[in-house]
Design a protein around this motif. Structure first.
Motif, PDB file in Angstrom:
ATOM      1  N   ARG A 260      37.375  20.120   3.640  1.00  0.00           N
ATOM      2  CA  ARG A 260      36.127  20.737   3.181  1.00  0.00           C
ATOM      3  C   ARG A 260      35.277  21.223   4.350  1.00  0.00           C
ATOM      4  O   ARG A 260      34.521  22.174   4.225  1.00  0.00           O
ATOM      5  CB  ARG A 260      35.351  19.745   2.325  1.00  0.00           C
ATOM      6  CG  ARG A 260      35.986  19.529   0.946  1.00  0.00           C
ATOM      7  CD  ARG A 260      35.062  18.758   0.012  1.00  0.00           C
ATOM      8  NE  ARG A 260      35.608  18.753  -1.331  1.00  0.00           N
ATOM      9  CZ  ARG A 260      36.138  17.698  -1.934  1.00  0.00           C
ATOM     10  NH1 ARG A 260      36.203  16.549  -1.293  1.00  0.00           N
ATOM     11  NH2 ARG A 260      36.608  17.778  -3.161  1.00  0.00           N
TER      12      ARG A 260
ATOM     13  N   GLN B   3      41.648  19.993  -9.809  1.00  0.00           N
ATOM     14  CA  GLN B   3      40.862  21.165 -10.160  1.00  0.00           C
ATOM     15  C   GLN B   3      40.695  22.152  -9.002  1.00  0.00           C
ATOM     16  O   GLN B   3      40.199  23.254  -9.191  1.00  0.00           O
ATOM     17  CB  GLN B   3      39.465  20.728 -10.637  1.00  0.00           C
ATOM     18  CG  GLN B   3      39.495  19.881 -11.911  1.00  0.00           C
ATOM     19  CD  GLN B   3      40.107  20.622 -13.084  1.00  0.00           C
ATOM     20  OE1 GLN B   3      39.865  21.815 -13.271  1.00  0.00           O
ATOM     21  NE2 GLN B   3      40.931  19.936 -13.858  1.00  0.00           N
ATOM     22  N   MET B   4      41.082  21.760  -7.788  1.00  0.00           N
ATOM     23  CA  MET B   4      40.849  22.612  -6.625  1.00  0.00           C
ATOM     24  C   MET B   4      41.686  23.881  -6.687  1.00  0.00           C
ATOM     25  O   MET B   4      42.888  23.832  -6.937  1.00  0.00           O
ATOM     26  CB  MET B   4      41.191  21.866  -5.334  1.00  0.00           C
ATOM     27  CG  MET B   4      40.068  21.004  -4.823  1.00  0.00           C
ATOM     28  SD  MET B   4      40.481  20.386  -3.191  1.00  0.00           S
ATOM     29  CE  MET B   4      38.977  19.488  -2.849  1.00  0.00           C
TER      30      MET B   4
ATOM     31  N   ARG C 299      40.915  13.778  -9.707  1.00  0.00           N
ATOM     32  CA  ARG C 299      40.424  14.815 -10.620  1.00  0.00           C
ATOM     33  C   ARG C 299      39.933  16.027  -9.841  1.00  0.00           C
ATOM     34  O   ARG C 299      40.147  17.176 -10.244  1.00  0.00           O
ATOM     35  CB  ARG C 299      39.311  14.242 -11.493  1.00  0.00           C
ATOM     36  CG  ARG C 299      39.833  13.249 -12.533  1.00  0.00           C
ATOM     37  CD  ARG C 299      38.724  12.470 -13.201  1.00  0.00           C
ATOM     38  NE  ARG C 299      39.257  11.570 -14.216  1.00  0.00           N
ATOM     39  CZ  ARG C 299      38.602  10.515 -14.688  1.00  0.00           C
ATOM     40  NH1 ARG C 299      37.397  10.224 -14.234  1.00  0.00           N
ATOM     41  NH2 ARG C 299      39.148   9.751 -15.612  1.00  0.00           N
ATOM     42  N   ASP C 300      39.281  15.768  -8.710  1.00  0.00           N
ATOM     43  CA  ASP C 300      38.825  16.868  -7.862  1.00  0.00           C
ATOM     44  C   ASP C 300      40.006  17.683  -7.344  1.00  0.00           C
ATOM     45  O   ASP C 300      39.991  18.915  -7.363  1.00  0.00           O
ATOM     46  CB  ASP C 300      38.022  16.336  -6.669  1.00  0.00           C
ATOM     47  CG  ASP C 300      36.670  15.786  -7.076  1.00  0.00           C
ATOM     48  OD1 ASP C 300      36.067  15.067  -6.256  1.00  0.00           O
ATOM     49  OD2 ASP C 300      36.211  16.077  -8.196  1.00  0.00           O
TER      50      ASP C 300
ATOM     51  N   THR D 234      40.673  15.135   2.582  1.00  0.00           N
ATOM     52  CA  THR D 234      39.839  16.074   1.832  1.00  0.00           C
ATOM     53  C   THR D 234      38.503  16.329   2.530  1.00  0.00           C
ATOM     54  O   THR D 234      37.948  17.422   2.436  1.00  0.00           O
ATOM     55  CB  THR D 234      39.598  15.556   0.404  1.00  0.00           C
ATOM     56  OG1 THR D 234      39.055  14.226   0.460  1.00  0.00           O
ATOM     57  CG2 THR D 234      40.893  15.524  -0.386  1.00  0.00           C
TER      58      THR D 234
ATOM     59  N   ARG E  49      38.436   9.623  -9.257  1.00  0.00           N
ATOM     60  CA  ARG E  49      37.519  10.768  -9.179  1.00  0.00           C
ATOM     61  C   ARG E  49      38.056  11.820  -8.206  1.00  0.00           C
ATOM     62  O   ARG E  49      38.024  13.018  -8.475  1.00  0.00           O
ATOM     63  CB  ARG E  49      36.134  10.298  -8.756  1.00  0.00           C
ATOM     64  CG  ARG E  49      35.096  11.412  -8.719  1.00  0.00           C
ATOM     65  CD  ARG E  49      33.691  10.852  -8.601  1.00  0.00           C
ATOM     66  NE  ARG E  49      33.535   9.997  -7.440  1.00  0.00           N
ATOM     67  CZ  ARG E  49      33.355   8.679  -7.493  1.00  0.00           C
ATOM     68  NH1 ARG E  49      33.308   8.049  -8.657  1.00  0.00           N
ATOM     69  NH2 ARG E  49      33.207   7.962  -6.387  1.00  0.00           N
ATOM     70  N   ARG E  50      38.602  11.364  -7.063  1.00  0.00           N
ATOM     71  CA  ARG E  50      39.126  12.306  -6.096  1.00  0.00           C
ATOM     72  C   ARG E  50      40.382  13.000  -6.618  1.00  0.00           C
ATOM     73  O   ARG E  50      40.608  14.180  -6.340  1.00  0.00           O
ATOM     74  CB  ARG E  50      39.420  11.581  -4.779  1.00  0.00           C
ATOM     75  CG  ARG E  50      39.799  12.507  -3.628  1.00  0.00           C
ATOM     76  CD  ARG E  50      38.740  13.573  -3.359  1.00  0.00           C
ATOM     77  NE  ARG E  50      37.436  13.026  -3.098  1.00  0.00           N
ATOM     78  CZ  ARG E  50      37.000  12.660  -1.890  1.00  0.00           C
ATOM     79  NH1 ARG E  50      37.779  12.795  -0.841  1.00  0.00           N
ATOM     80  NH2 ARG E  50      35.783  12.186  -1.737  1.00  0.00           N
TER      81      ARG E  50
END
Length: 398
Positions: A136, A92-93, A88-89, A132, A85-86
């Motif tokens: 953020r 897309q960033m 994929r994040d 990450t 999941r990370r």
């Protein structure tokens, strides 16, 4: 049925109360009750004591071990899902802020060489979460953007290797996409070349040698501008593709070009471990390529190179010695010897791999041991007791 349910069933079948069983296993009544209700996990000692008390002839201990394996697999699956999941994040960033965790990523890349992939996946995911999380929250110093991109990219690369070694090529490719994105943001051509080589490796795992060749070609567009061993690694990947496509001359030429690239390389790889292509690894790649060709000369070179890789690794320390690859080199040496008709030599070469614990039986080993068993099961070795025994030992190990 899990251990608590089986324990309760066997206790009732034996006509024992909680107190009666507690007296025989030398635990308190409350302890036995909590184990049966699932409120407290059973220990190995408790399982053994209950097995003896209830005369289950190993059934309870077997069930306890199965429960432990299931719990470990569930924990690993959860970590893999979260890591994916990370990735994929990250893919897309639009951009990342920075942190100074590059050293942690580099250390994990080295540690991976001598550790099972499951724990490494979990550790890499945890470090990348910190990276990450800090970005953020903008916990960084100005000017460190590229450094964080590179750290996140390398951690994604470790995750790609771990996912592939665990048999999940699709997840490995997604982690590579995240790593590639980070390399592009950082402007790190060396990391980009490494990612393309790893994408080719994943495609070869899936036996898509056209796609694997395409990734090599994409990497070669940039490899001439980076220091270290990236070019040699890409050329060895090309050799593996060509060998699997039946091109002996092309594969051998690519291997020769890889040695020339190593001799002519300028500078060192930025980090070690997974991100460098050692001489032992290069010999290992040669062995793993040429065993796919039927010619005697190809298999003789494969045996020589795989054996040389094993010898080099056995002389090296943990920072350079890749245990998974060393184990695979034994399988490739055994395969080459088998294809040369040397059954006894094949059995001797694969023997160290047969006793590996389950957590070290990575997906590559399972696949390549299966192929070795197929070679030894062929009509060429009909009537060979040594071939039969080696095939039986391979299947028992798997």
């Amino acid at each position: 049925m899990d251990f608590p349910k089986l324990l309760r069933m066997l206790r009732l079948d034996a006509g024992l109360s909680l107190e009666g069983l507690a007296g025989q296993v030398h635990y308190s009544r409350g302890h036995v009750h909590n184990v049966e209700s699932g409120a407290r996990p059973a220990t190995a000692d408790f399982a053994a004591a209950a097995d003896r008390a209830l005369c289950s002839e190993g059934l309870l201990e077997h069930q306890w071990r199965r429960d432990q394996d299931r719990a470990r697999d569930a924990h690993l699956a959860s970590a893999m899902t979260a890591a994916l999941r990370r990735s994929r994040d990250l893919a897309q960033m639009p951009g990342l802020d920075v942190d100074d965790l590059a050293a942690d990523a580099a250390d994990l890349a080295v540690e991976y060489l001598s550790a099972p992939p499951g724990p490494m996946l979990q550790q890499a995911h945890q470090v990348r979460q910190e990276v990450t999380g800090r970005l953020r929250q903008r916990h960084h110093r100005p000017g460190e953007r590229a450094e964080l991109y590179v750290a996140a990219g390398r951690l994604s690369g470790v995750l790609a290797y771990a996912a592939l070694d665990l048999g999940d090529a699709r997840a490995a490719m997604e982690h590579c996409r995240a790593a590639l994105r980070c390399a592009e943001f950082a402007g790190d051509t060396e990391l980009l070349v490494w990612v393309r080589g790893t994408q080719s490796l994943i495609a070869r795992f899936e036996q898509d040698f056209v796609a694997a060749s395409g990734f090599v070609d994409e990497g070669l567009q940039h490899a001439g501008r980076v220091p270290g061993t990236g070019l040699a690694r890409l050329l060895c990947g090309r050799a593996q593709c060509l060998a699997n496509l039946g091109d002996s001359a092309g594969s051998n030429a690519a291997l020769d070009a890889a040695w020339a690239a190593r001799d002519e390389a300028v500078g060192q790889d930025a980090v070690g471990g997974l991100f460098t292509f050692s001489a032992a690894k290069q010999q290992y790649y040669a062995g793993s390529a040429l065993i796919w060709l039927p010619g005697r000369a190809d298999n003789e070179r494969a045996a020589e190179q795989a054996g040389a890789a094993i010898g080099l690794w056995q002389e090296q320390g943990p920072a350079e010695r890749s245990l998974d690859d060393e184990h695979l080199a034994h399988v490739y040496l055994a395969t080459a010897r088998a294809q040369l008709g040397d059954v006894e030599g094949a059995a001797a070469a694969v023997e160290p791999v047969l006793s590996l614990p389950a957590e070290m039986q990575i997906s590559w080993i399972v696949k390549r041991m299966g192929r070795l068993a197929g070679v030894l099961s062929g009509p060429r070795f009909a009537g060979s007791r040594s071939a039969v025994e080696t095939v039986e030992a391979i299947r028992a190990a798997g």
